[in-house]
Write a protein that holds these residues in place. Structure first.
Motif, short mmCIF file in Angstrom:
data_model
loop_
_atom_site.label_atom_id
_atom_site.label_comp_id
_atom_site.label_asym_id
_atom_site.label_seq_id
_atom_site.Cartn_x
_atom_site.Cartn_y
_atom_site.Cartn_z
N GLU A 7 0.84 -1.22 0.00
CA GLU A 7 0.00 0.00 0.00
C GLU A 7 0.86 1.25 0.00
OE1 GLU A 7 -2.74 0.11 3.29
OE2 GLU A 7 -3.85 -1.64 2.56
N SER A 11 1.28 4.01 -2.98
CA SER A 11 0.98 5.43 -2.79
C SER A 11 2.18 6.30 -3.15
CB SER A 11 0.53 5.68 -1.35
OG SER A 11 1.63 5.51 -0.48
N LEU A 29 -6.75 -2.38 -5.04
CA LEU A 29 -6.40 -1.05 -4.49
C LEU A 29 -5.58 -0.24 -5.49
CD1 LEU A 29 -6.98 0.35 -1.73
CD2 LEU A 29 -4.59 -0.13 -1.16
N GLU A 32 -7.88 1.20 -7.98
CA GLU A 32 -8.59 2.37 -7.43
C GLU A 32 -7.71 3.61 -7.50
OE1 GLU A 32 -11.61 2.44 -6.92
OE2 GLU A 32 -12.21 0.39 -6.45
N MET A 33 -6.48 3.43 -7.12
CA MET A 33 -5.56 4.59 -7.12
C MET A 33 -5.38 5.14 -8.53
SD MET A 33 -2.53 3.99 -4.39
CE MET A 33 -2.84 3.48 -2.71
N GLU A 35 -7.46 4.82 -11.08
CA GLU A 35 -8.71 5.46 -11.54
C GLU A 35 -8.97 6.77 -10.79
OE1 GLU A 35 -12.03 3.40 -12.66
OE2 GLU A 35 -11.02 1.49 -13.07
N ASN A 36 -8.60 6.80 -9.52
CA ASN A 36 -8.74 8.06 -8.77
C ASN A 36 -7.88 9.15 -9.39
OD1 ASN A 36 -10.54 7.07 -6.94
ND2 ASN A 36 -9.13 7.02 -5.18
N ALA A 38 -7.00 9.46 -12.46
CA ALA A 38 -7.64 9.92 -13.70
C ALA A 38 -8.82 10.83 -13.38
CB ALA A 38 -8.10 8.71 -14.52
N ALA A 39 -9.59 10.44 -12.37
CA ALA A 39 -10.76 11.25 -11.99
C ALA A 39 -10.32 12.62 -11.47
CB ALA A 39 -11.57 10.52 -10.92
N ILE A 40 -9.25 12.63 -10.66
CA ILE A 40 -8.75 13.90 -10.10
C ILE A 40 -8.30 14.82 -11.23
CG2 ILE A 40 -6.83 14.89 -8.79
CD1 ILE A 40 -7.15 12.47 -6.82
#
Ligand SMILES: [Zn+2]
Lengths: 158, 173
Positions: A7, A11, A29, A32-33, A35-36, A38-40
């Motif tokens: 983890e 990060s 996980l 998720e990171m 995709e997060n 890309a979303a950010i």
């Protein structure tokens, strides 16, 4: 490598491909990171309201209220000056025009009079009463003052 | 017209023009940063207004690029807003899907909504660091200077925030 270590390394964007190959949870996980991230990045294209006009209006309103406050203080100060001008005694002199000094006059001496009533038809007669004391009984001392119109008499009874 | 009125208000005309230029150039940046930090657009607008009013009052004292100053003041004002708020509820674990499907593709809008929610659950320092670094795209050095901390601290805060945000979204899919 433990999942906790993985983890942390994820990060810090370090390579954890070996652990991910064997651990589904960490793989999830990692997804998720990614995709997060890309979303950010896509937040940058989102429309946002502007506040410039609000700020300008607020500055104008604050400036106006400050001006009103300043005028209020100026008016209050002017009113105070007027009140002081009217209320303060000028140069220490008493208010109003100077008046002539009051002079008390001694009442005229009324000599006692006696009225005798006679018979009907008679003319009424008056008789001046005699002074209570004879002048000869009183010693009169005349004193002059600085004022030529004022003379003091001392009457000394014997 | 607004510039003319500002010039009449407090600043000399030249400075009023400069102020309006700085505000126009950074309006979106301040509102956006405040929105990520506060999670509600109305609160963000209030905070942004406060930031620019403070800029107006201190305009003659700011030399060079006012961006760092604006970011720092935005973070401070938003932190104050956050502290005045009723505490954010702890992430509702009952809402988490007990058997999340990792293959399920989440709509981007839903992910963004969850990210905004997740940001509000971070610690104050983590939130400021991740908003400035990830959302605003500043360098670690710039973020460290704005927040007044060491670069290594910023890296660590961002690392923690990334994991927390990933888990927050994962647990709500
Ligand atoms: Zn693992």
């Amino acid at each position: 490598m433990t999942c906790q270590e993985c983890e942390l390394r994820l990060s810090l964007e370090q390579d954890v491909s070996e652990h991910l190959a064997t651990c589904a949870a960490c793989r999830a996980l990692a997804d998720e990171m990614r995709e997060n991230a890309a979303a950010i990045a896509s937040f940058a294209d989102d429309p946002l309201p502007r506040v410039g006009h609000r700020v300008t209006a607020e500055i104008r309103a604050q400036s106006r209220s400050r001006q009103i406050q300043r005028w209020g203080w100026a008016l209050a100060a002017a009113a105070m000056v007027l009140v002081l001008l009217y209320a303060w005694p000028r140069g220490g002199r008493p208010p109003g025009p100077a008046r002539d000094p009051l002079i008390a006059y001694a009442p005229p001496k009324i000599e006692s009079a006696e009225v005798s009533v006679g018979r009907p038809g008679d003319r009424p007669r008056t008789r001046r009463s005699a002074p209570h004391r004879k002048p000869a009984d009183t010693l009169k001392v005349k004193m002059f003052t600085d004022d030529p119109d004022v003379v003091i008499y001392w009457l000394v009874e014997e | 017209m607004a510039t003319k009125e500002l010039a009449l208000a407090t600043l000399p005309r030249k400075e009023a023009v400069a102020f309006e230029e700085v505000m126009a150039a950074n309006d979106r940046m301040v509102v956006g940063t405040a929105y990520r930090l506060l999670g509600r657009i109305e609160d963000a607008q209030d905070a942004a207004q406060e930031v620019f009013l403070r800029l107006f009052k201190n305009f003659d004292r700011i030399d060079g690029d006012p961006r760092a100053w604006l970011y720092r003041v935005t973070v401070n004002i938003c932190n104050d807003h956050h502290r005045r708020r009723t505490p954010v509820a702890e992430p509702d674990e009952s809402r988490a899907d007990p058997s999340p499907d990792p293959e399920r593709v989440m709509a981007m809008d839903e992910r963004k909504r969850l990210l905004m929610e997740g940001l509000q659950t971070l610690a104050e320092r983590e939130r400021a660091a991740v908003v400035l670094r990830e959302f605003e795209g500043l360098s670690t050095r710039e973020v460290a200077a704005i927040l007044g901390v060491e670069e290594v601290t910023v890296r660590s805060q961002i690392s923690i925030a990334r994991v927390k945000l990933a888990k927050y979204v994962r647990d709500r899919k």
